[in-house]
Design an enzyme around this catalytic site. Structure first.
Site, PDB file in Angstrom:
ATOM      1  CB  SER A 167     -39.706  26.683  53.784  1.00 17.34           C
ATOM      2  OG  SER A 167     -39.417  27.727  54.970  1.00 17.34           O
ATOM      3  CE1 TYR A 179     -34.964  24.168  55.918  1.00 15.15           C
ATOM      4  CE2 TYR A 179     -36.146  26.302  55.865  1.00 15.15           C
ATOM      5  CZ  TYR A 179     -36.278  25.083  56.030  1.00 15.15           C
ATOM      6  OH  TYR A 179     -37.334  24.700  56.335  1.00 15.15           O
TER       7      TYR A 179
END
Length: 233
Positions: free
Chosen positions: A136, A149
């Site tokens: 990501s 995250y």
């Protein structure tokens, strides 16, 4: 071009295969003749032709070990591992839930570690293989509201870089894949809903993964960043 990319006889393992990038990639690879092992918490054990679906909790070592052993037992060898299982909950660090933070570390980081540990050893022993870890852009860039995250994804990137050094001489390629915002089921449980109109189509990410595992010999791709046309959303 996809018609030229034949995967017949190649065995690909995909975690997080029941939705999002994992599901789309599985559909694409199946159509090209790959043997597939699909792992997801929502799966029940099912065999259909060249597709083996198995239950998988990437946070649990015994579940990962059983998933690995059944994969090898059924197909004999694994050529590619795609780690796409992941979760995200978003809030500022000071307002975030400890439970949410722990869950992201467990699924995103520990889960990737466990699958890489078992399948990576198998590939190293065979002298070949390819691991693709879905990191990501939040694993390379600090974004407000992404504390937990990002912590998990920065961890996955660090783990991937170490694996590259440890496995390269054993013939195993390890690639970190950094998508920006993807228009997928990832956002289903997130409120308020972001505008998904300019995000990367999930099928586009799946096609990038396909091309990565079909690259010509003679080079390893260590890292790839896939961004929406308008940048980070």
């Amino acid at each position: 071009m996809e018609s030229d990319l034949q995967l017949k006889g190649k065995t690909v393992v995909i975690t997080g295969s029941s939705k999002g990038i994992g599901k789309e990639t599985a559909t694409l690879l199946k159509d090209l003749g790959a043997n597939l092992v699909l792992g997801s918490r929502s799966n029940t054990e099912k065999i259909s032709g060249t597709v083996l679906e198995l239950p998988l909790d990437v946070t649990n070592e015994e579940s990962v070990k059983a998933f690995y052993e059944q994969s090898i037992k059924h197909f004999g060898a694994v050529d590619v591992l795609i780690n796409s299982a992941g979760v995200g909950m978003f809030a500022s660090v000071i307002d975030s839930s400890v439970e949410d933070f722990d869950q992201m570390i467990l699924v995103n980081l520990r889960g990737t570690y466990l699958t890489c540990k078992y399948f990576g050893k198998h590939m190293a022993e065979n002298g070949k293989g390819h691991i693709l870890n879905l990191v990501s852009i939040a694993g390379t860039t600090a974004l407000p509201g992404c504390g937990g995250y990002s912590a998990s994804k920065f961890g996955v990137l660090g783990l991937t870089k170490v694996l590259q050094l440890e496995l390269r001489q054993k013939g195993v390629q390890v690639t970190s894949v950094h998508p920006g915002a993807v228009s997928s089921s990832f956002w289903e449980q997130i409120e308020p809903k972001p505008d998904m109109s300019n995000m990367i189509p999930v099928k586009t990410v799946a096609k990038h993964l396909l091309y990565l595992i079909n690259q010509p010999p003679g080079a390893f791709v260590d890292e790839i960043t896939i961004m929406p046309p308008l940048g980070i959303l």
